[in-house]
Design a protein around this motif. Structure first.
Motif, PDB file in Angstrom:
ATOM      1  N   GLU A 187       0.166  -8.585   1.265  1.00 15.46           N
ATOM      2  CA  GLU A 187      -0.146  -9.630   0.701  1.00 15.46           C
ATOM      3  C   GLU A 187      -1.487  -9.725  -0.300  1.00 15.46           C
ATOM      4  O   GLU A 187      -1.432 -10.318  -1.240  1.00 15.46           O
ATOM      5  CB  GLU A 187      -0.206 -10.866   1.484  1.00 15.46           C
ATOM      6  N   LEU A 188      -2.662  -9.021   0.399  1.00 18.76           N
ATOM      7  CA  LEU A 188      -3.790  -9.217  -0.428  1.00 18.76           C
ATOM      8  C   LEU A 188      -3.846  -8.642  -1.704  1.00 18.76           C
ATOM      9  O   LEU A 188      -4.475  -8.940  -2.855  1.00 18.76           O
ATOM     10  CB  LEU A 188      -4.870  -8.479   0.603  1.00 18.76           C
ATOM     11  N   VAL A 189      -3.195  -7.335  -1.738  1.00 17.17           N
ATOM     12  CA  VAL A 189      -3.337  -6.530  -2.897  1.00 17.17           C
ATOM     13  C   VAL A 189      -2.275  -7.180  -4.049  1.00 17.17           C
ATOM     14  O   VAL A 189      -2.989  -7.288  -5.301  1.00 17.17           O
ATOM     15  CB  VAL A 189      -2.650  -5.051  -2.922  1.00 17.17           C
ATOM     16  N   ARG A 190      -1.211  -7.688  -3.473  1.00 14.21           N
ATOM     17  CA  ARG A 190      -0.325  -8.648  -4.425  1.00 14.21           C
ATOM     18  C   ARG A 190      -1.159  -9.598  -5.079  1.00 14.21           C
ATOM     19  O   ARG A 190      -1.017  -9.851  -6.184  1.00 14.21           O
ATOM     20  CB  ARG A 190       0.813  -9.168  -3.689  1.00 14.21           C
ATOM     21  N   GLU A 191      -1.899 -10.460  -4.089  1.00 17.21           N
ATOM     22  CA  GLU A 191      -2.396 -11.681  -4.756  1.00 17.21           C
ATOM     23  C   GLU A 191      -3.702 -11.226  -5.649  1.00 17.21           C
ATOM     24  O   GLU A 191      -4.050 -11.775  -6.666  1.00 17.21           O
ATOM     25  CB  GLU A 191      -2.971 -12.563  -3.549  1.00 17.21           C
ATOM     26  N   ILE A 192      -4.646 -10.202  -5.330  1.00 13.62           N
ATOM     27  CA  ILE A 192      -5.379  -9.783  -6.144  1.00 13.62           C
ATOM     28  C   ILE A 192      -4.850  -9.260  -7.537  1.00 13.62           C
ATOM     29  O   ILE A 192      -5.368  -9.534  -8.439  1.00 13.62           O
ATOM     30  CB  ILE A 192      -6.385  -8.527  -5.644  1.00 13.62           C
ATOM     31  N   ARG A 193      -3.940  -8.551  -7.525  1.00 16.27           N
ATOM     32  CA  ARG A 193      -3.027  -8.135  -8.874  1.00 16.27           C
ATOM     33  C   ARG A 193      -2.808  -9.224  -9.659  1.00 16.27           C
ATOM     34  O   ARG A 193      -2.934  -9.257 -10.762  1.00 16.27           O
ATOM     35  CB  ARG A 193      -1.861  -7.122  -8.305  1.00 16.27           C
ATOM     36  N   THR A 194      -2.263 -10.266  -8.935  1.00 14.40           N
ATOM     37  CA  THR A 194      -1.868 -11.356  -9.740  1.00 14.40           C
ATOM     38  C   THR A 194      -3.131 -12.076 -10.253  1.00 14.40           C
ATOM     39  O   THR A 194      -2.921 -12.683 -11.501  1.00 14.40           O
ATOM     40  CB  THR A 194      -1.206 -12.457  -8.766  1.00 14.40           C
ATOM     41  N   ALA A 195      -4.213 -11.855  -9.635  1.00 12.78           N
ATOM     42  CA  ALA A 195      -5.594 -12.769 -10.154  1.00 12.78           C
ATOM     43  C   ALA A 195      -6.097 -11.894 -10.988  1.00 12.78           C
ATOM     44  O   ALA A 195      -7.066 -12.532 -12.086  1.00 12.78           O
ATOM     45  CB  ALA A 195      -6.470 -13.123  -8.946  1.00 12.78           C
ATOM     46  N   THR A 196      -6.166 -10.514 -11.201  1.00 10.72           N
ATOM     47  CA  THR A 196      -6.844  -9.859 -12.113  1.00 10.72           C
ATOM     48  C   THR A 196      -6.071  -8.690 -12.514  1.00 10.72           C
ATOM     49  O   THR A 196      -4.948  -8.500 -12.137  1.00 10.72           O
ATOM     50  CB  THR A 196      -8.140  -9.060 -11.250  1.00 10.72           C
ATOM     51  N   ASP A 197      -6.479  -7.921 -13.521  1.00  9.49           N
ATOM     52  CA  ASP A 197      -5.605  -6.715 -14.085  1.00  9.49           C
ATOM     53  C   ASP A 197      -6.193  -5.556 -13.634  1.00  9.49           C
ATOM     54  O   ASP A 197      -5.955  -4.283 -14.535  1.00  9.49           O
ATOM     55  CB  ASP A 197      -5.443  -6.927 -15.534  1.00  9.49           C
ATOM     56  N   LEU A 198      -7.089  -5.503 -12.712  1.00  6.45           N
ATOM     57  CA  LEU A 198      -8.016  -4.108 -12.431  1.00  6.45           C
ATOM     58  C   LEU A 198      -7.227  -3.517 -11.412  1.00  6.45           C
ATOM     59  O   LEU A 198      -6.698  -3.963 -10.442  1.00  6.45           O
ATOM     60  CB  LEU A 198      -9.538  -4.642 -11.897  1.00  6.45           C
ATOM     61  N   PRO A 199      -7.366  -1.992 -11.638  1.00  8.04           N
ATOM     62  CA  PRO A 199      -6.872  -1.079 -10.659  1.00  8.04           C
ATOM     63  C   PRO A 199      -7.350  -1.417  -9.375  1.00  8.04           C
ATOM     64  O   PRO A 199      -8.796  -1.735  -9.158  1.00  8.04           O
ATOM     65  CB  PRO A 199      -6.962   0.035 -11.047  1.00  8.04           C
ATOM     66  N   ILE A 200      -6.436  -1.287  -8.250  1.00  7.77           N
ATOM     67  CA  ILE A 200      -7.160  -1.601  -6.863  1.00  7.77           C
ATOM     68  C   ILE A 200      -7.234  -0.469  -6.099  1.00  7.77           C
ATOM     69  O   ILE A 200      -6.073   0.749  -6.041  1.00  7.77           O
ATOM     70  CB  ILE A 200      -6.004  -2.449  -6.132  1.00  7.77           C
ATOM     71  N   HIS A 201      -8.108  -0.043  -5.428  1.00  8.58           N
ATOM     72  CA  HIS A 201      -8.502   1.026  -4.393  1.00  8.58           C
ATOM     73  C   HIS A 201      -8.853   0.727  -3.154  1.00  8.58           C
ATOM     74  O   HIS A 201      -9.393  -0.252  -2.594  1.00  8.58           O
ATOM     75  CB  HIS A 201      -9.812   1.725  -5.109  1.00  8.58           C
ATOM     76  N   THR A 202      -7.764   1.367  -2.191  1.00 11.81           N
ATOM     77  CA  THR A 202      -7.944   0.817  -0.754  1.00 11.81           C
ATOM     78  C   THR A 202      -8.810   1.971   0.012  1.00 11.81           C
ATOM     79  O   THR A 202      -8.352   3.180  -0.220  1.00 11.81           O
ATOM     80  CB  THR A 202      -6.673   0.572  -0.414  1.00 11.81           C
ATOM     81  N   HIS A 203      -9.455   1.323   1.142  1.00 14.93           N
ATOM     82  CA  HIS A 203     -10.203   2.115   1.939  1.00 14.93           C
ATOM     83  C   HIS A 203      -9.960   1.392   3.314  1.00 14.93           C
ATOM     84  O   HIS A 203     -10.451   0.423   3.412  1.00 14.93           O
ATOM     85  CB  HIS A 203     -11.597   1.896   1.430  1.00 14.93           C
ATOM     86  N   SER A 204      -9.471   2.398   4.275  1.00 14.94           N
ATOM     87  CA  SER A 204      -9.242   1.801   5.527  1.00 14.94           C
ATOM     88  C   SER A 204      -9.694   2.876   6.664  1.00 14.94           C
ATOM     89  O   SER A 204      -8.976   4.018   6.596  1.00 14.94           O
ATOM     90  CB  SER A 204      -7.944   1.242   5.829  1.00 14.94           C
TER      91      SER A 204
END
Length: 614
Positions: A187-204
């Motif tokens: 949900e978080l990645v989906r919402e950030i993609r909707t709000a911005t057009d920047l590539p998303i990098h995940t770290h966990s």
């Protein structure tokens, strides 16, 4: 072209999470050729705690490490972790220091700057991100993920929008403790993609056992870069295994295109390297679902365990882990990532080790409560604030606006020792240890901490007797050992405080063969003389004696003989567990003696200052 890219963390976060950041450059360079051939999107190899560990423990030049890695990795982006206005230290720096540090990092080989702020205060990221862009490098704006009553998805999406407006090239979701669950990640990645057009990098981190699933759901939601670590330094407090994620995505639309056999060769190499650092392994770096409650990040857990071990208090680890969420709540739910993880963790340790919450408050907690690290995400416990800083004003502006340019001043302070701008910046990050490092480099006496051979700590049932001051020689290296005090004698394990080449340590001794001697016997042991031996500090024996809460090093003496002080006035500053702690006067009166000086290693049984009641 691979649909999902991988950043591998073995050269930074992997060993920071599992062996307290102790891997030496000499163990990185031989495998760089193969790491460079894999085709990773980037290799995280600098920043975080590596700079501190290089200077403090390994006695290496962190800038030289970066230059060597840059030469050894010609085809791969080198990524660093940068703490925004904190850079790589534990305080905010002036804007001119931030700009100089970013430029020199870029000049020496950093391509990707993952910039974060422990408070998620975007004001603290502004100058760093501007500096990265001015240097022509990749700026990765970072959200520090955490859970609390004040952190939700709209909150993080708002931060992502702010990072995009600052001109970031990518957005990282930094889940430093393994708190991000798979469906929340989606949900978080989906919402950030909707709000911005920047590539998303995940770290966990893999501490909670959720990270593999979290990465997969993030990828399905549109994340295009994920962080992993080659198997030898993966899992537990570290990160999901690179080989596992490469295999999981192979043959799908997300196929990384990376060679599993090549990565396995690299992992085999690091498996042997890790054996060298066995003394820094910890029982607290495996999978531990308690992190979902205490939120201690992977990069902190091995260092916290090692620091408590150095304090002779590893048996208090569980109590400290239970206290950390309480301190975090008192401070308004900051995300636990350096430096706030260290600030909260050290204060929790003090609360446990002193037996009274906030009896001793670190200088960093005081600065935090004054707003000098930024705006707390939630409500701060006003009783704790009052106890720590009284009526001092709480800043509401960008913290760095209160700091004048300091680069020229720093250059002046270290003139003659600093041979380059990089040396000045090393001193800026850690003035005390940085200056000592530069002095020892000039004298040609830099020595890394010793790596113990396997089995060096095995117990021997034979009795041992020792003088209170002596020298030992091991593998050609000579160490000066001095017994400076002992603690309680009514426990099964008695702590002894020793100085090893001037560094304070505490060891626990369990007697296995004490001899009972009848009263009146001619052979009865005599009591030690009450007066301290020459050069030793007196034992604390009355309320006017000032003592430290834990072993540490004196970094400042705030009073002078003849000075009148009130109860609670600061008299000394010590560094313990990488945090500065102000030692306060226990009573009101006149200072009649000071038995310590700047640079002294001290322990809790020493009377450092004597105050005579008025």
């Amino acid at each position: 072209m691979a649909k999902v890219h991988i950043t591998d963390l073995v050269l930074r976060d992997g060993h920071q999470s599992l062996i307290a950041t102790r891997m030496r450059t000499e163990d990185m360079l031989p495998i760089c050729g193969k790491l460079d051939a894999v085709g990773f999107w980037s290799l995280e190899a600098w920043g975080g705690a590596t700079f501190d560990a290089c200077v403090r423990f390994l006695r290496e030049d962190p800038w030289e490490r970066l230059r060597k890695l840059r030469k050894a990795l010609p085809n791969t982006r080198i990524q660093m972790l940068l703490r925004g206005q904190n850079l790589l230290g534990y305080r905010n720096y002036s804007d001119d220091v931030v700009r100089a540090f970013v430029q020199k990092s870029a000049d020496n080989g950093v391509d990707v700057f993952r910039v974060f702020d422990a408070m998620n205060d975007l004001r603290n990221l502004k100058v760093s991100i501007e500096s990265v862009k001015a240097a022509g490098k990749h700026a990765e704006g970072t959200l520090c993920y955490t859970t609390s009553p004040v952190h939700d998805i709209p909150h993080f999406v708002g931060l992502a929008k702010g990072l995009a407006e600052m001109g970031c090239d990518t957005i990282a979701i930094k889940d430093m403790a393994g708190l991000l669950t798979p469906y929340t990640a989606f949900e978080l990645v989906r919402e950030i993609r909707t709000a911005t057009d920047l590539p998303i990098h995940t770290h966990s981190h893999a501490t909670s056992g959720l990270a593999h699933m979290t990465h997969l759901k993030a990828v399905e939601a549109g994340a295009r870069i994920i962080d992993t670590c080659v198997g030898a330094f993966a899992e537990g407090a570290s990160h999901p295994t690179t080989q596992s994620l490469v295999a999981a995505l192979a043959g799908t639309e997300y196929d990384t295109g990376l060679s599993l056999p090549l990565i396995e060769e690299i992992s085999t190499y690091f498996k042997e390297v890790r054996r060298k650092y066995w003394q820094f392994e910890s029982a607290f770096t495996g999978t531990d679902t308690r992190v979902l409650i205490n939120q201690v990040p992977g990069g902190m857990i091995s260092n916290l365990a090692n620091q408590l071990k150095e304090q002779g208090a590893i048996d208090q680890m569980d109590a400290v882990l239970e206290e950390i969420p309480r301190v975090r709540q008192d401070l308004g739910y900051p995300p636990l990532v350096t430096p706030t993880s260290q600030i909260v963790g050290t204060q929790a340790a003090l609360n446990v080790l002193t037996g009274e919450r906030y009896k001793s408050v670190t200088n960093e907690v005081k600065l935090y409560l004054q707003g000098r690290y930024g705006k707390a995400p939630g409500h701060v416990n006003e009783e704790v604030r009052k106890r720590a800083i009284g009526d001092l004003e709480v800043a509401t502006c960008r913290p760095a606006d209160l700091i004048a340019d300091e680069l020229d001043k720093l250059r002046g302070e270290i003139e003659g020792l600093a041979k380059s701008d990089e040396d000045v910046l090393t001193y800026a990050m850690f003035p005390e240890i940085g200056k000592t490092w530069l002095q020892e480099r000039a004298a040609g006496s830099l020595k890394p901490e010793q790596l113990l051979p396997p089995g060096a700590l095995q117990e021997d049932s034979a009795p041992r007797y020792a003088a209170d001051e002596f020298k030992i020689t091991l593998h050609g290296e000579t160490y000066h050992i001095k017994l400076s005090g002992s603690g309680r004698s009514d426990a099964a394990q008695r702590p002894y405080f020793v100085s090893i080449d001037g560094v304070s340590e505490e060891v626990l001794v369990e007697s296995l063969n004490e001899v009972a001697v009848s009263a009146g016997s001619d052979s009865a042991p005599r009591k030690a003389a009450a007066a301290p031996a020459a050069g030793q500090k007196p034992r604390a024996s009355h309320p006017g004696h000032v003592t430290a809460a834990m072993p540490g090093t004196i970094v400042d003496v705030l009073i002078s003989i003849g000075q009148t002080v009130k109860a609670g006035d600061g008299v000394l500053v010590i560094e313990a567990m990488k945090m500065e702690n102000e030692v306060q006067a226990p009573i009101a009166g006149v200072v009649i003696s000071i038995s310590c000086k700047k640079g002294d290693a001290v322990t809790p049984d020493m009377a450092l200052v004597e105050i005579q009641p008025e």
